[in-house]
Design an enzyme around this catalytic site. Structure first.
Site, mmCIF file in Angstrom:
data_model
loop_
_atom_site.group_PDB
_atom_site.id
_atom_site.type_symbol
_atom_site.label_atom_id
_atom_site.label_comp_id
_atom_site.label_asym_id
_atom_site.label_seq_id
_atom_site.Cartn_x
_atom_site.Cartn_y
_atom_site.Cartn_z
ATOM 1 N N CYS A 193 50.583 -10.659 32.677
ATOM 2 C CA CYS A 193 50.872 -9.222 32.711
ATOM 3 C C CYS A 193 52.001 -8.956 31.722
ATOM 4 O O CYS A 193 53.002 -9.686 31.720
ATOM 5 C CB CYS A 193 51.286 -8.801 34.125
ATOM 6 S SG CYS A 193 51.632 -7.032 34.264
ATOM 7 N N LEU A 194 51.828 -7.930 30.908
ATOM 8 C CA LEU A 194 52.857 -7.622 29.905
ATOM 9 C C LEU A 194 54.145 -7.149 30.569
ATOM 10 O O LEU A 194 55.198 -7.190 29.943
ATOM 11 C CB LEU A 194 52.326 -6.568 28.920
ATOM 12 C CG LEU A 194 51.108 -7.025 28.098
ATOM 13 C CD1 LEU A 194 50.565 -5.871 27.259
ATOM 14 C CD2 LEU A 194 51.453 -8.215 27.209
ATOM 15 N N GLN A 207 52.896 1.241 33.069
ATOM 16 C CA GLN A 207 53.660 0.196 32.365
ATOM 17 C C GLN A 207 54.495 0.766 31.214
ATOM 18 O O GLN A 207 55.411 0.103 30.724
ATOM 19 C CB GLN A 207 52.716 -0.886 31.818
ATOM 20 C CG GLN A 207 52.044 -1.708 32.899
ATOM 21 C CD GLN A 207 51.124 -2.759 32.333
ATOM 22 O OE1 GLN A 207 49.971 -2.471 32.005
ATOM 23 N NE2 GLN A 207 51.609 -3.969 32.178
ATOM 24 N N HIS A 253 47.207 -1.534 38.649
ATOM 25 C CA HIS A 253 48.484 -0.958 38.188
ATOM 26 C C HIS A 253 48.587 0.509 38.609
ATOM 27 O O HIS A 253 49.668 1.003 38.914
ATOM 28 C CB HIS A 253 48.602 -1.034 36.664
ATOM 29 C CG HIS A 253 49.203 -2.300 36.133
ATOM 30 N ND1 HIS A 253 50.476 -2.718 36.444
ATOM 31 C CD2 HIS A 253 48.703 -3.238 35.275
ATOM 32 C CE1 HIS A 253 50.739 -3.854 35.806
ATOM 33 N NE2 HIS A 253 49.679 -4.199 35.100
ATOM 34 N N HIS A 268 42.582 -5.530 37.129
ATOM 35 C CA HIS A 268 44.034 -5.700 37.005
ATOM 36 C C HIS A 268 44.674 -4.361 36.594
ATOM 37 O O HIS A 268 45.699 -3.956 37.161
ATOM 38 C CB HIS A 268 44.290 -6.793 35.953
ATOM 39 C CG HIS A 268 45.722 -7.026 35.580
ATOM 40 N ND1 HIS A 268 46.371 -8.217 35.822
ATOM 41 C CD2 HIS A 268 46.647 -6.232 34.951
ATOM 42 C CE1 HIS A 268 47.611 -8.150 35.385
ATOM 43 N NE2 HIS A 268 47.812 -6.952 34.840
ATOM 44 N N GLU A 269 44.045 -3.672 35.634
ATOM 45 C CA GLU A 269 44.623 -2.404 35.142
ATOM 46 C C GLU A 269 44.516 -1.297 36.196
ATOM 47 O O GLU A 269 45.460 -0.519 36.374
ATOM 48 C CB GLU A 269 43.950 -1.973 33.830
ATOM 49 C CG GLU A 269 44.055 -2.966 32.681
ATOM 50 C CD GLU A 269 45.465 -3.464 32.419
ATOM 51 O OE1 GLU A 269 46.431 -2.725 32.696
ATOM 52 O OE2 GLU A 269 45.593 -4.618 31.968
ATOM 53 N N GLY A 321 44.973 -5.419 27.842
ATOM 54 C CA GLY A 321 44.937 -4.204 28.655
ATOM 55 C C GLY A 321 46.330 -3.626 28.797
ATOM 56 O O GLY A 321 47.321 -4.301 28.492
HETATM 57 O O1 K1U Z 1 48.181 -5.263 32.268
HETATM 58 C C1 K1U Z 1 48.755 -5.971 31.463
HETATM 59 O O2 K1U Z 1 49.941 -6.196 31.567
HETATM 60 C C2 K1U Z 1 47.999 -6.597 30.319
HETATM 61 C C3 K1U Z 1 47.464 -7.986 30.626
HETATM 62 C C4 K1U Z 1 46.023 -7.837 31.075
HETATM 63 C C5 K1U Z 1 45.379 -8.999 31.742
HETATM 64 C C6 K1U Z 1 45.474 -10.284 31.273
HETATM 65 C C7 K1U Z 1 44.842 -11.326 31.899
HETATM 66 C C8 K1U Z 1 44.078 -11.076 32.999
HETATM 67 C C9 K1U Z 1 43.991 -9.814 33.494
HETATM 68 C C10 K1U Z 1 44.627 -8.766 32.856
HETATM 69 C C11 K1U Z 1 47.569 -8.820 29.369
HETATM 70 O O3 K1U Z 1 47.007 -8.500 28.386
HETATM 71 S S1 K1U Z 1 48.545 -10.238 29.414
HETATM 72 C C12 K1U Z 1 48.314 -10.968 27.803
HETATM 73 C C13 K1U Z 1 47.007 -11.641 27.633
HETATM 74 O O4 K1U Z 1 46.329 -11.935 28.596
HETATM 75 C C14 K1U Z 1 46.504 -11.966 26.289
HETATM 76 C C15 K1U Z 1 47.259 -11.811 25.174
HETATM 77 C C16 K1U Z 1 46.753 -12.121 23.921
HETATM 78 C C17 K1U Z 1 45.490 -12.583 23.771
HETATM 79 C C18 K1U Z 1 44.715 -12.743 24.889
HETATM 80 C C19 K1U Z 1 45.204 -12.441 26.145
HETATM 81 ZN ZN ZN Z 2 49.575 -6.000 34.101
#
Ligand code: K1U
Ligand code: ZN
Length: 174
Positions: free
Chosen positions: A94-95, A50, A140, A136-137, A45
């Protein structure tokens, strides 16, 4: 085009985003760039704040299993319109807070309303990882990060780590 992802702490990650009133080509390009940036990260996401844009736009694709058909979604003005009483716990990331993971409890099911890139209205019930990620998104867009659900001391420790990380990255760039 890949867009740089802001790292916490950044004031743009704490501000509420504004509703999209005019679906311009510029916003369609932003949505497409955000999906490219999300897949590249990789992530499941990404929210417009972001990448430094304070508009109500999120993208997501939680079909992360090997061989699964991708389902890229771009949601303009997404709103949670109903939530389940049942909750679920997921270890979120979270990225904008790299390499930090923590358990967050949220409603297990949510109904979300949004507009797509062509201005069409949608409504759908999400469950599992999709429900976690869409909440989560949408958080944000209100300037809320998953670490805001943690105890203050834990949040403070994570923030200090991120300040250090940003300082190191800035030094590497110089
Ligand atoms: O919002 C963001 O920063 C993105 C975030 C979203 C998220 C992850 C986990 C739970 C709720 C919301 C991410 O994508 S973090 C990276 C991640 O979870 C992932 C990366 C590669 C493969 C699978 C998952
Ligand atoms: Zn996030």
């Amino acid at each position: 085009m890949l867009r740089p992802i802001l790292i916490h702490p950044d004031p743009r990650l704490k501000k509420p985003a504004s509703p999209v009133v005019d679906l311009s080509d510029e916003l369609r390009v932003l949505a497409s760039d955000m999906l490219e940036t999300m897949y590249d990260a990789p992530g499941i996401g990404l929210a417009a704040p972001q990448v430094g844009v304070l508009d109500r736009l999120i993208v997501l694709d939680c079909e992360k299993e090997e061989g699964a058909t991708p389902r890229p979604l771009a949601m303009f003005n997404p709103e949670v319109i109903a939530t389940s009483d049942e909750t679920s716990v997921y270890e979120e990331g979270c990225l904008s807070i790299p390499d930090i993971y923590a358990e967050v409890t949220r409603p297990a099911e949510v109904e979300v309303a949004w507009m797509d890139a062509d201005g069409r209205a949608h409504q759908e019930v999400f469950t599992g990882l999709w429900a976690t990620c869409v909440q989560h998104e949408i958080d944000h867009l209100a300037g809320k990060l998953f670490i805001d659900y943690l105890k203050p001391l834990k949040r403070q420790m994570i923030t200090r780590k991120m300040v250090k990380l940003k300082r190191e990255r800035a030094r590497e760039k110089a």
